[in-house]
Design a protein around this motif. Structure first.
Motif, PDB file in Angstrom:
ATOM      1  N   LYS A  47      75.217 -32.356 -17.079  1.00  0.00           N
ATOM      2  CA  LYS A  47      73.901 -32.078 -17.639  1.00  0.00           C
ATOM      3  C   LYS A  47      73.126 -31.220 -16.655  1.00  0.00           C
ATOM      4  N   THR A  48      72.231 -30.393 -17.158  1.00  0.00           N
ATOM      5  CA  THR A  48      71.502 -29.471 -16.285  1.00  0.00           C
ATOM      6  C   THR A  48      70.013 -29.535 -16.567  1.00  0.00           C
ATOM      7  N   ILE A  90      73.892 -23.735 -11.116  1.00  0.00           N
ATOM      8  CA  ILE A  90      74.755 -23.176 -12.155  1.00  0.00           C
ATOM      9  C   ILE A  90      74.869 -21.661 -11.977  1.00  0.00           C
ATOM     10  N   ASN A 112      79.879 -20.325 -15.601  1.00  0.00           N
ATOM     11  CA  ASN A 112      80.550 -21.580 -15.944  1.00  0.00           C
ATOM     12  C   ASN A 112      81.097 -22.278 -14.697  1.00  0.00           C
ATOM     13  N   GLU A 135      68.787 -23.096 -12.512  1.00  0.00           N
ATOM     14  CA  GLU A 135      69.359 -24.192 -13.270  1.00  0.00           C
ATOM     15  C   GLU A 135      70.288 -24.993 -12.363  1.00  0.00           C
ATOM     16  N   VAL A 159      72.502 -28.895 -11.659  1.00  0.00           N
ATOM     17  CA  VAL A 159      73.158 -30.034 -12.286  1.00  0.00           C
ATOM     18  C   VAL A 159      72.301 -31.287 -12.070  1.00  0.00           C
ATOM     19  N   ARG A 186      81.137 -27.568 -17.738  1.00  0.00           N
ATOM     20  CA  ARG A 186      80.754 -27.392 -19.124  1.00  0.00           C
ATOM     21  C   ARG A 186      79.461 -28.135 -19.343  1.00  0.00           C
ATOM     22  N   LYS A 187      78.427 -27.441 -19.842  1.00  0.00           N
ATOM     23  CA  LYS A 187      77.106 -28.037 -20.034  1.00  0.00           C
ATOM     24  C   LYS A 187      77.118 -29.000 -21.210  1.00  0.00           C
ATOM     25  N   GLY A 188      76.206 -29.962 -21.111  1.00  0.00           N
ATOM     26  CA  GLY A 188      76.025 -30.874 -22.224  1.00  0.00           C
ATOM     27  C   GLY A 188      76.828 -32.136 -22.114  1.00  0.00           C
TER      28      GLY A 188
END
Length: 431
Positions: free
Chosen positions: A39-40, A374, A377, A405, A407, A425-427
């Motif tokens: 998550k970011t 970030i 990727n 941005e 983490v 990988r975000k989210g």
């Protein structure tokens, strides 16, 4: 025969090919970089308030422990626990018989000393008259020198006896005053207006005085109109606390109320620091300092109630901040640049260069606070300098810029899985 050999060669070649393909696929799969779900959040500016959390008990600001100054039997105890009393009210009476007898004896001694002084004054007047008469006769040469010397000596003795009588009167008067004070101390009045918060004795019980003993703790009188929280703060946090700082209080008995207070006093020495006979287990306990917080709110507090305090120590306005979870520690590795190594001429060795190199190597061997930024990727481990924190965010004083941005989760990814250059990988779900 030839056909059989050819078929055998084909089978062997096929098996070898399948093995090679399996090995190649295994190597590719193993070399494939794992993607870490995270998550970011953005680096933003916030107002931060640092707090120190401590636990303790609620106690009255003013409370007095009542211990008698004289020993004896309690014959009157007209109060009970929880009762309100006013300043000057009778709260305790000790049997006075012995102290009345002592006072009477001292009074008789005082009166006897007064009579002795009166006798000494009469003897002095007589000796003075005899001395003056003898002096006149001696000057007229009607009596010998020996008679005159005897009259003078009698006069001097009478003066000394009167002086001694004066001292005896003073001693007797002091003894009488002491006996009267001891008698008066058998009756104890309330020194303040308050509530009997604790009662340890009963009528008929014998108590010890505090003149030559520790004394019996009979009762405690507290002013429940002014209460304070007495909390224990660790040695690392106590240096941040100052008188006048605000505090938020949570009392177990008043969960629906948010109470406030102000720091009034910080202990100069730790709890138990004066004990030289503490055992090993006590010496291993964390060092605590008592901090007193005056409570602004009026509630039906009772001495000894549990309380948790959040003391506001430091403030920051409009500072760069990231979530608490975003900051972790990593052992940073120096990045060697081949071009620099080739192009830079060799530097002469000297003491300063060696010391600087040693310092850098020591710094690199220590874990540093980092935040994973970030970049596409992938993530980059960026060393940061942190300031204060509140219950959700760290202040960043150096290393990041607003809008970057970073983490912010999950916990396992930040604390263990992520490293400089890892693919993400975000989210992802926080864990």
């Amino acid at each position: 025969m030839a056909t059989t050999k050819t078929r055998r060669k084909i089978i062997i070649s096929t098996v070898i090919g399948l093995v090679l393909v399996t090995l190649i696929l295994t190597i590719i799969i193993r070399k494939r970089e794992p993607v870490i779900a995270v998550k970011t959040e953005k680096v933003t500016r916030r107002n931060l308030t640092e707090t120190v959390v401590a636990n303790g008990r609620i106690q009255p600001v003013v409370q007095v422990k009542i211990s008698p100054e004289v020993s004896g039997e309690i014959i009157d105890l007209p109060v009970k626990e929880g009762q309100q009393v006013k300043k000057g009210d009778l709260i305790l009476k000790i049997k006075p018989d012995v102290y009345i007898a002592n006072r009477n004896q001292a009074d008789a001694s005082y009166k006897s000393s007064l009579a002795g002084r009166a006798t000494a004054e009469a003897n002095l007047r007589k000796a003075e008259a005899d001395f003056k008469r003898s002096q006149g006769l001696f000057e007229a040469k009607l009596i010998p020198q020996s008679d005159f010397d005897l009259a003078q000596a009698s006069y001097d003795v009478a003066q000394a006896q009167l002086t001694n009588s004066d001292h005896q009167v003073e001693m007797a008067y002091a003894s009488l005053a002491s006996a009267e004070q001891q008698l008066a101390k058998t009756t104890i009045l309330s020194p303040l207006t308050g509530t009997i918060s604790k009662l340890n004795s009963q009528v008929g019980e014998r108590v010890l005085g505090t003149v030559q003993n520790v004394g019996t703790d009979i009762m405690t009188i507290s002013d429940l109109n002014q209460m304070e929280a007495r909390v224990d703060v660790g040695e690392i946090d106590v240096v941040l606390i100052r008188a006048g700082q605000k505090a938020r209080l949570d009392v177990d008995a008043f969960k629906d109320r948010k109470l406030t207070g102000v720091v009034t006093d910080i202990a100069n020495s730790s709890k138990g620091s004066g004990s030289l006979t503490a055992n090993a287990s006590q010496s291993q306990e964390a060092t605590k300092f008592e901090v007193r917080i005056r409570i602004n709110d009026n509630e039906a507090f009772r001495p000894g109630m549990s309380v948790s305090a959040e003391i506001e120590t430091r403030y920051r306005t409009n500072s760069l901040a990231v979530p608490l979870a975003s900051v972790t520690t990593r052992l940073l590795k120096p990045i060697a640049k081949k071009d620099d190594a080739i192009n830079d001429p060799p530097k002469p060795a000297n003491t300063n260069t060696s010391a600087t190199s040693d310092k850098k190597s020591k710094d690199l061997s220590k874990p540093s606070e980092v935040v994973f930024v970030i970049e596409g990727n992938h993530v980059k481990a960026v060393p940061v300098k942190i300031g204060i924190c509140d219950d959700a965010n760290w202040e960043i004083t150096d290393g990041l810029a607003e809008g970057q941005e970073v983490v912010s989760g999950g916990y396992r990814a930040i604390s263990r899985d992520l490293d400089d250059g890892k693919k993400i990988r975000k989210g992802g779900a926080a864990n």
